[in-house]
Design a protein around this motif. Structure first.
Motif, PDB file in Angstrom:
ATOM      1  N   THR A  68       0.861  -1.181   0.000  1.00 51.08           N
ATOM      2  CA  THR A  68       0.000   0.000   0.000  1.00 51.08           C
ATOM      3  C   THR A  68       0.894   1.226   0.000  1.00 51.08           C
ATOM      4  OG1 THR A  68      -0.117   0.002   2.416  1.00 51.08           O
ATOM      5  CG2 THR A  68      -1.890  -1.121   1.231  1.00 51.08           C
ATOM      6  N   MET A  69       0.374   2.288  -0.545  1.00 48.31           N
ATOM      7  CA  MET A  69       1.126   3.528  -0.638  1.00 48.31           C
ATOM      8  C   MET A  69       1.251   4.147   0.739  1.00 48.31           C
ATOM      9  SD  MET A  69       2.470   5.017  -3.187  1.00 48.31           S
ATOM     10  CE  MET A  69       3.398   6.504  -3.356  1.00 48.31           C
ATOM     11  N   GLY A  70       2.462   4.522   1.088  1.00 49.35           N
ATOM     12  CA  GLY A  70       2.683   5.236   2.335  1.00 49.35           C
ATOM     13  C   GLY A  70       2.409   6.716   2.124  1.00 49.35           C
ATOM     14  N   THR A  71       2.877   7.514   3.071  1.00 52.63           N
ATOM     15  CA  THR A  71       2.762   8.958   2.944  1.00 52.63           C
ATOM     16  C   THR A  71       3.977   9.451   2.184  1.00 52.63           C
ATOM     17  OG1 THR A  71       1.607   9.082   5.047  1.00 52.63           O
ATOM     18  CG2 THR A  71       2.579  11.125   4.209  1.00 52.63           C
ATOM     19  N   GLN A  72       3.755   9.886   0.967  1.00 53.99           N
ATOM     20  CA  GLN A  72       4.856  10.346   0.135  1.00 53.99           C
ATOM     21  C   GLN A  72       5.167  11.797   0.477  1.00 53.99           C
ATOM     22  OE1 GLN A  72       4.063   9.416  -3.948  1.00 53.99           O
ATOM     23  NE2 GLN A  72       6.159   8.769  -4.239  1.00 53.99           N
ATOM     24  N   HIS A  73       6.442  12.078   0.652  1.00 55.16           N
ATOM     25  CA  HIS A  73       6.881  13.433   0.967  1.00 55.16           C
ATOM     26  C   HIS A  73       7.188  14.164  -0.337  1.00 55.16           C
ATOM     27  CE1 HIS A  73       7.029  12.155   5.129  1.00 55.16           C
ATOM     28  NE2 HIS A  73       7.659  11.073   4.700  1.00 55.16           N
ATOM     29  N   VAL A  77      13.987  18.438  -5.660  1.00 51.62           N
ATOM     30  CA  VAL A  77      14.535  18.385  -7.009  1.00 51.62           C
ATOM     31  C   VAL A  77      15.607  19.450  -7.176  1.00 51.62           C
ATOM     32  CG1 VAL A  77      13.990  18.565  -9.470  1.00 51.62           C
ATOM     33  CG2 VAL A  77      12.333  17.543  -7.897  1.00 51.62           C
ATOM     34  N   ASN A  78      16.730  19.041  -7.765  1.00 51.52           N
ATOM     35  CA  ASN A  78      17.808  19.962  -8.120  1.00 51.52           C
ATOM     36  C   ASN A  78      18.260  19.581  -9.527  1.00 51.52           C
ATOM     37  OD1 ASN A  78      19.926  21.721  -8.281  1.00 51.52           O
ATOM     38  ND2 ASN A  78      21.165  20.729  -6.704  1.00 51.52           N
ATOM     39  N   GLY A  79      17.826  20.358 -10.495  1.00 48.87           N
ATOM     40  CA  GLY A  79      18.176  20.049 -11.881  1.00 48.87           C
ATOM     41  C   GLY A  79      17.583  18.717 -12.302  1.00 48.87           C
ATOM     42  N   ASP A  80      18.450  17.792 -12.704  1.00 51.08           N
ATOM     43  CA  ASP A  80      18.004  16.485 -13.173  1.00 51.08           C
ATOM     44  C   ASP A  80      18.040  15.409 -12.098  1.00 51.08           C
ATOM     45  OD1 ASP A  80      17.470  17.449 -15.707  1.00 51.08           O
ATOM     46  OD2 ASP A  80      19.461  16.971 -16.475  1.00 51.08           O
ATOM     47  N   LEU A  81      18.259  15.789 -10.842  1.00 54.85           N
ATOM     48  CA  LEU A  81      18.257  14.828  -9.730  1.00 54.85           C
ATOM     49  C   LEU A  81      17.105  15.140  -8.780  1.00 54.85           C
ATOM     50  CD1 LEU A  81      22.037  14.583  -8.791  1.00 54.85           C
ATOM     51  CD2 LEU A  81      20.658  12.914 -10.050  1.00 54.85           C
ATOM     52  N   ALA A  82      16.560  14.089  -8.188  1.00 51.34           N
ATOM     53  CA  ALA A  82      15.478  14.263  -7.221  1.00 51.34           C
ATOM     54  C   ALA A  82      15.659  13.274  -6.082  1.00 51.34           C
ATOM     55  CB  ALA A  82      14.132  14.051  -7.880  1.00 51.34           C
ATOM     56  N   LEU A  83      15.415  13.742  -4.866  1.00 49.74           N
ATOM     57  CA  LEU A  83      15.395  12.903  -3.678  1.00 49.74           C
ATOM     58  C   LEU A  83      13.935  12.699  -3.314  1.00 49.74           C
ATOM     59  CD1 LEU A  83      16.966  11.539  -1.325  1.00 49.74           C
ATOM     60  CD2 LEU A  83      16.712  13.707  -0.108  1.00 49.74           C
ATOM     61  N   THR A  84      13.505  11.441  -3.249  1.00 51.48           N
ATOM     62  CA  THR A  84      12.136  11.131  -2.868  1.00 51.48           C
ATOM     63  C   THR A  84      12.145  10.287  -1.609  1.00 51.48           C
ATOM     64  OG1 THR A  84      12.044   9.168  -4.290  1.00 51.48           O
ATOM     65  CG2 THR A  84      11.309  11.252  -5.258  1.00 51.48           C
ATOM     66  N   ALA A  85      11.064  10.373  -0.857  1.00 50.38           N
ATOM     67  CA  ALA A  85      10.955   9.612   0.386  1.00 50.38           C
ATOM     68  C   ALA A  85       9.488   9.391   0.700  1.00 50.38           C
ATOM     69  CB  ALA A  85      11.628  10.354   1.531  1.00 50.38           C
ATOM     70  N   ALA A  86       9.226   8.311   1.412  1.00 44.27           N
ATOM     71  CA  ALA A  86       7.869   8.012   1.875  1.00 44.27           C
ATOM     72  C   ALA A  86       7.966   7.389   3.256  1.00 44.27           C
ATOM     73  CB  ALA A  86       7.165   7.067   0.915  1.00 44.27           C
ATOM     74  N   THR A  87       6.979   7.653   4.071  1.00 43.31           N
ATOM     75  CA  THR A  87       6.853   6.999   5.364  1.00 43.31           C
ATOM     76  C   THR A  87       5.768   5.947   5.220  1.00 43.31           C
ATOM     77  OG1 THR A  87       7.486   9.015   6.522  1.00 43.31           O
ATOM     78  CG2 THR A  87       6.398   7.310   7.824  1.00 43.31           C
ATOM     79  N   SER A  89       3.243   2.707   6.519  1.00 38.67           N
ATOM     80  CA  SER A  89       2.339   2.533   7.654  1.00 38.67           C
ATOM     81  C   SER A  89       3.043   1.887   8.844  1.00 38.67           C
ATOM     82  CB  SER A  89       1.123   1.707   7.252  1.00 38.67           C
ATOM     83  OG  SER A  89       1.527   0.423   6.818  1.00 38.67           O
ATOM     84  N   THR A  90       4.157   1.196   8.593  1.00 36.27           N
ATOM     85  CA  THR A  90       4.939   0.562   9.658  1.00 36.27           C
ATOM     86  C   THR A  90       5.837   1.559  10.385  1.00 36.27           C
ATOM     87  OG1 THR A  90       6.724   0.076   8.112  1.00 36.27           O
ATOM     88  CG2 THR A  90       5.031  -1.635   8.415  1.00 36.27           C
ATOM     89  N   GLY A  91       5.927   2.782   9.847  1.00 43.06           N
ATOM     90  CA  GLY A  91       6.829   3.789  10.402  1.00 43.06           C
ATOM     91  C   GLY A  91       8.179   3.788   9.718  1.00 43.06           C
ATOM     92  N   GLU A  92       8.434   2.784   8.883  1.00 46.91           N
ATOM     93  CA  GLU A  92       9.690   2.742   8.142  1.00 46.91           C
ATOM     94  C   GLU A  92       9.683   3.823   7.068  1.00 46.91           C
ATOM     95  OE1 GLU A  92      10.908  -1.905   8.303  1.00 46.91           O
ATOM     96  OE2 GLU A  92       9.195  -1.373   7.050  1.00 46.91           O
ATOM     97  N   VAL A  93      10.876   4.227   6.681  1.00 41.07           N
ATOM     98  CA  VAL A  93      11.029   5.281   5.688  1.00 41.07           C
ATOM     99  C   VAL A  93      11.756   4.721   4.475  1.00 41.07           C
ATOM    100  CG1 VAL A  93      12.053   7.546   5.232  1.00 41.07           C
ATOM    101  CG2 VAL A  93      11.101   7.041   7.485  1.00 41.07           C
ATOM    102  N   THR A  94      11.282   5.088   3.291  1.00 40.29           N
ATOM    103  CA  THR A  94      11.980   4.752   2.057  1.00 40.29           C
ATOM    104  C   THR A  94      12.672   6.010   1.555  1.00 40.29           C
ATOM    105  OG1 THR A  94      10.234   5.347   0.513  1.00 40.29           O
ATOM    106  CG2 THR A  94      10.126   3.140   1.463  1.00 40.29           C
ATOM    107  N   LEU A 115      14.819   2.349   5.256  1.00 37.03           N
ATOM    108  CA  LEU A 115      15.886   3.114   5.904  1.00 37.03           C
ATOM    109  C   LEU A 115      15.816   2.992   7.414  1.00 37.03           C
ATOM    110  CD1 LEU A 115      18.272   5.023   5.515  1.00 37.03           C
ATOM    111  CD2 LEU A 115      16.651   6.918   5.570  1.00 37.03           C
ATOM    112  N   GLY A 116      14.642   2.978   7.953  1.00 34.61           N
ATOM    113  CA  GLY A 116      14.452   2.904   9.395  1.00 34.61           C
ATOM    114  C   GLY A 116      13.208   3.661   9.778  1.00 34.61           C
ATOM    115  N   SER A 117      12.941   3.689  11.063  1.00 34.79           N
ATOM    116  CA  SER A 117      11.731   4.388  11.503  1.00 34.79           C
ATOM    117  C   SER A 117      12.088   5.509  12.444  1.00 34.79           C
ATOM    118  CB  SER A 117      10.793   3.409  12.175  1.00 34.79           C
ATOM    119  OG  SER A 117      11.439   2.719  13.206  1.00 34.79           O
TER     120      SER A 117
END
Length: 117
Positions: A68-73, A77-87, A89-94, A115-117
């Motif tokens: 299931t989709m977590g909470t996407q942050h 974005v900086n130019g052609d690079l992007a950092l994405t993350a989601a929390t 439901s388990t509290g873990e972070v991608t 990554l961790g919670s």
């Protein structure tokens, strides 16, 4: 099984990942990554390139997880690079790094799904 839908925004990658994983679409999952991308999954391991990433996802979808989709942050974005993350439901972070491709679509370069919670 892979559909032709591509990520037009960095955060589209998370949605596409969930759809393709739930469909058991290994080819579609691998297609979300650049050819020399690095995937840190399962935790403590590292897969580099499409061939190794494919092996990880073959095992992953064989377990038939229902994601299931977590909470996407918001993507950073900086130019052609992007950092994405989601929390999740388990509290873990991608955490992922994506790169804009010459056609304007986005692909994953670095992916650390737990990554961790």
């Amino acid at each position: 099984m892979t559909n032709k839908i591509v990520a037009t925004e960095p955060n589209d990658l998370g949605k596409l990942f969930i759809e393709r994983a739930n469909a058991g679409d290994v080819d579609g999952l691998v297609a979300l990554y650049e050819p020399d991308a690095v995937l840190a999954f399962p935790p403590g391991s590292r897969a580099t390139g499409h061939a190794e990433i494919r092996k990880v996802f073959e095992q992953f979808v064989a377990a038939a997880p229902v994601l299931t989709m977590g909470t996407q942050h918001p993507a950073l974005v900086n130019g052609d690079l992007a950092l994405t993350a989601a929390t999740l439901s388990t509290g873990e972070v991608t955490v992922e790094v994506a790169r804009r491709q010459p056609d304007g679509s986005w692909l994953l370069v670095l992916d650390q799904p737990v990554l961790g919670s």
